[in-house]
Enzyme design. Structure first.
Site, PDB file in Angstrom:
ATOM      1  N   ASN A 292      16.994  14.767  -4.909  1.00 34.33           N
ATOM      2  CA  ASN A 292      17.392  15.482  -6.127  1.00 34.33           C
ATOM      3  C   ASN A 292      16.172  15.971  -6.884  1.00 34.33           C
ATOM      4  O   ASN A 292      16.220  16.975  -7.574  1.00 34.33           O
ATOM      5  CB  ASN A 292      18.175  14.546  -7.059  1.00 34.33           C
ATOM      6  N   ASN A 293      15.091  15.205  -6.781  1.00 34.06           N
ATOM      7  CA  ASN A 293      13.905  15.503  -7.598  1.00 34.06           C
ATOM      8  C   ASN A 293      13.009  16.533  -6.929  1.00 34.06           C
ATOM      9  O   ASN A 293      12.978  16.683  -5.708  1.00 34.06           O
ATOM     10  CB  ASN A 293      13.123  14.219  -7.886  1.00 34.06           C
ATOM     11  N   LEU A 294      12.266  17.208  -7.770  1.00 31.17           N
ATOM     12  CA  LEU A 294      11.476  18.352  -7.320  1.00 31.17           C
ATOM     13  C   LEU A 294      10.414  18.005  -6.259  1.00 31.17           C
ATOM     14  O   LEU A 294      10.364  18.634  -5.192  1.00 31.17           O
ATOM     15  CB  LEU A 294      10.811  19.004  -8.547  1.00 31.17           C
TER      16      LEU A 294
ATOM     17  N   ILE B  38       8.565   2.977  -7.951  1.00 32.72           N
ATOM     18  CA  ILE B  38       7.665   2.633  -9.061  1.00 32.72           C
ATOM     19  C   ILE B  38       7.312   1.146  -9.010  1.00 32.72           C
ATOM     20  O   ILE B  38       6.157   0.759  -9.212  1.00 32.72           O
ATOM     21  CB  ILE B  38       8.288   3.030 -10.423  1.00 32.72           C
TER      22      ILE B  38
ATOM     23  N   SER C  77      13.580   5.725 -19.832  1.00 30.26           N
ATOM     24  CA  SER C  77      13.383   7.084 -19.347  1.00 30.26           C
ATOM     25  C   SER C  77      13.462   8.073 -20.502  1.00 30.26           C
ATOM     26  O   SER C  77      14.157   7.841 -21.498  1.00 30.26           O
ATOM     27  CB  SER C  77      14.493   7.387 -18.334  1.00 30.26           C
TER      28      SER C  77
ATOM     29  N   TYR D  77      24.058   7.771 -16.244  1.00 35.75           N
ATOM     30  CA  TYR D  77      22.746   7.148 -15.980  1.00 35.75           C
ATOM     31  C   TYR D  77      21.944   7.071 -17.278  1.00 35.75           C
ATOM     32  O   TYR D  77      21.424   6.028 -17.655  1.00 35.75           O
ATOM     33  CB  TYR D  77      21.986   7.963 -14.920  1.00 35.75           C
TER      34      TYR D  77
ATOM     35  N   LYS E 122      20.578   3.810 -19.799  1.00 35.94           N
ATOM     36  CA  LYS E 122      19.207   3.578 -20.297  1.00 35.94           C
ATOM     37  C   LYS E 122      19.244   3.378 -21.810  1.00 35.94           C
ATOM     38  O   LYS E 122      18.588   2.479 -22.342  1.00 35.94           O
ATOM     39  CB  LYS E 122      18.287   4.748 -19.926  1.00 35.94           C
TER      40      LYS E 122
ATOM     41  N   ASP F 277      14.406  -7.893  -5.153  1.00 30.98           N
ATOM     42  CA  ASP F 277      15.046  -6.598  -4.871  1.00 30.98           C
ATOM     43  C   ASP F 277      16.289  -6.831  -4.023  1.00 30.98           C
ATOM     44  O   ASP F 277      16.298  -7.736  -3.181  1.00 30.98           O
ATOM     45  CB  ASP F 277      14.052  -5.691  -4.105  1.00 30.98           C
TER      46      ASP F 277
ATOM     47  N   ASP G  21      20.140  20.959 -16.892  1.00 33.92           N
ATOM     48  CA  ASP G  21      18.679  21.002 -17.067  1.00 33.92           C
ATOM     49  C   ASP G  21      18.309  21.580 -18.437  1.00 33.92           C
ATOM     50  O   ASP G  21      18.842  22.614 -18.835  1.00 33.92           O
ATOM     51  CB  ASP G  21      18.024  21.889 -15.988  1.00 33.92           C
TER      52      ASP G  21
ATOM     53  N   SER H 148      18.971  -2.122  -1.990  1.00 38.22           N
ATOM     54  CA  SER H 148      20.092  -1.175  -1.909  1.00 38.22           C
ATOM     55  C   SER H 148      19.588   0.263  -1.773  1.00 38.22           C
ATOM     56  O   SER H 148      20.310   1.131  -1.299  1.00 38.22           O
ATOM     57  CB  SER H 148      20.984  -1.291  -3.138  1.00 38.22           C
ATOM     58  N   ASN H 149      18.358   0.518  -2.223  1.00 37.09           N
ATOM     59  CA  ASN H 149      17.876   1.899  -2.168  1.00 37.09           C
ATOM     60  C   ASN H 149      16.480   1.997  -1.554  1.00 37.09           C
ATOM     61  O   ASN H 149      15.739   2.935  -1.836  1.00 37.09           O
ATOM     62  CB  ASN H 149      17.882   2.481  -3.596  1.00 37.09           C
TER      63      ASN H 149
END
Ligand code: UDP
Length: 344
Positions: free
Chosen positions: A201-203, A14, A127, A152, A156, A33, A301, A36-37
């Site tokens: 993990n995400n769709l 993002i 989020s 997580y 937030k 930054d 979910d 790390s990812n």
């Protein structure tokens, strides 16, 4: 004088899209930054898209207070967008200390450094997870924040509270939290996008990786939910639209248009889309057939989650404009670009 915006986590998914839109809107950006990812793909992509080669890049960890403070000595910063955080829900359940330490400490360091260096605006990347297991849909900013279901999500919620309390005590800091629903897609240039490490993990990354052949089959988690087609409903927001919401938010802050010192906005499209609708739309726009099967529900979910975006539409003068078709096309173009880069 152009306003300078610090984007922590600016080399990520993002963050890189936001950097592009900020530069397009006439802001100067400093990207920070710890890598790390992510790798340098998106930062390099941002330079290509904007044609701007001299975007300052600082490799640093926000958990190290000294280097955070140095940023504010080295640059005159008008606003900060804070993305730098760990973001995998499942991992946070397994490694809670790592998540609390990284996500809280980095934000605390940032606020402490700001406090020391005078006035600043803070945009916190929050989020929809802060709403917990919602009871009423669509979700408005006034919906209660129920207990988050993962460490997580709790980080937030805590960061939102830390920001709100700091602003209450410090008249020189103003802040806005943007609560994202499900960001998906990539820049239309296909030069920046999401680069998940390991198994996604995400769709949407799972769909594109299945389509390209990296994964054998997409597992759709549950088709017995109380929804029209039995699969979960979510609010999928295009990442470029999401990035533009950040520009509108920054402008609201730096031009002094905020109505309160701390504000919160939902960022979504305001329409529920089912997993199955997303999969079939992906197949249709990209003219391919996806290997998928239904499996058991995934733990944690919720059946349905989508936003009421009225507040963001009216107050930020922002509205999502890209269609689901365009977004899913861009996600596929990006996956193909990544594959081509990997095969070189
Ligand atoms: N999902 C799925 N298969 C996957 C990943 C996700 O069926 O491999 C479903 C998941 O059950 C949820 C939706 O897709 O209903 C969005 O999940 P994602 O992890 O992308 O975002 P979340 O809404 O959980 O933050």
């Amino acid at each position: 004088m152009k306003k300078q915006i610090l984007v922590s986590g600016g080399a990520g998914y993002i963050g890189s899209h936001v950097t592009v839109e900020l530069i397009n809107a006439g802001y100067d950006v400093i990207v920070a930054d710890n890598m790390s990812n992510c790798d340098m793909t998106c930062y390099e992509g941002v330079k290509k898209i904007t044609g701007k080669q001299d975007i300052p890049f600082v490799e640093m960890d926000f958990c190290n207070y000294g280097v955070v403070e140095k940023l504010f000595t080295d640059y005159k910063i008008d606003a900060v967008i804070h993305f730098a955080a760990f973001k995998a829900v499942g991992e946070s359940v397994v490694k809670p200390i790592m998540y609390y330490k990284n996500n809280l400490l980095s934000f605390l360091n940032l606020l402490e450094a700001i406090q020391k260096h005078g006035a600043c605006n803070v945009l916190f990347s929050s989020s929809a997870t802060v709403y917990g297991e919602v009871e009423t849909l669509p979700v408005t900013e006034k919906s209660p924040r129920l207990p988050a279901t993962s460490p997580y999500g709790k980080t937030k919620q805590m960061c939102e509270d830390i920001l709100r309390d700091t602003i209450k005590a410090q008249t020189n800091i103003k802040g806005i939290a943007l609560r994202y629903f499900n960001p998906i897609g990539a820049h239309p240039s296909a030069l920046i996008g999401e680069l998940p490490r390991g198994v996604p993990n995400n769709l949407v990354p799972y769909i594109t990786q299945t389509a390209i052949g990296k994964r054998e089959c997409l597992n759709i988690f549950g088709n017995d939910y109380p929804t029209p087609d039995g699969t979960c409903l979510r609010d999928y927001i295009d990442v470029v639209d999401l990035a533009k919401a950040h520009v509108a938010t920054i402008t609201r802050m730096v031009e002094g248009c905020m109505k309160e010192d701390y504000e919160v906005f939902n960022v979504g499209i305001g329409r529920p889309v089912s997993v199955l609708e997303l999969v079939t739309t992906f197949e249709k726009v990209n003219e391919l057939s996806l290997n998928y099967k239904y499996v058991e529900r995934r733990m944690g979910d919720v059946p349905s989650l989508w936003a009421d975006t009225t507040l963001a539409n009216e107050e930020l003068g922002w509205k999502a404009t890209r269609t689901l078709e365009e977004t899913l096309k861009s996600a596929w173009e990006w996956e193909k670009y990544v594959a081509q880069k990997e095969n070189k």
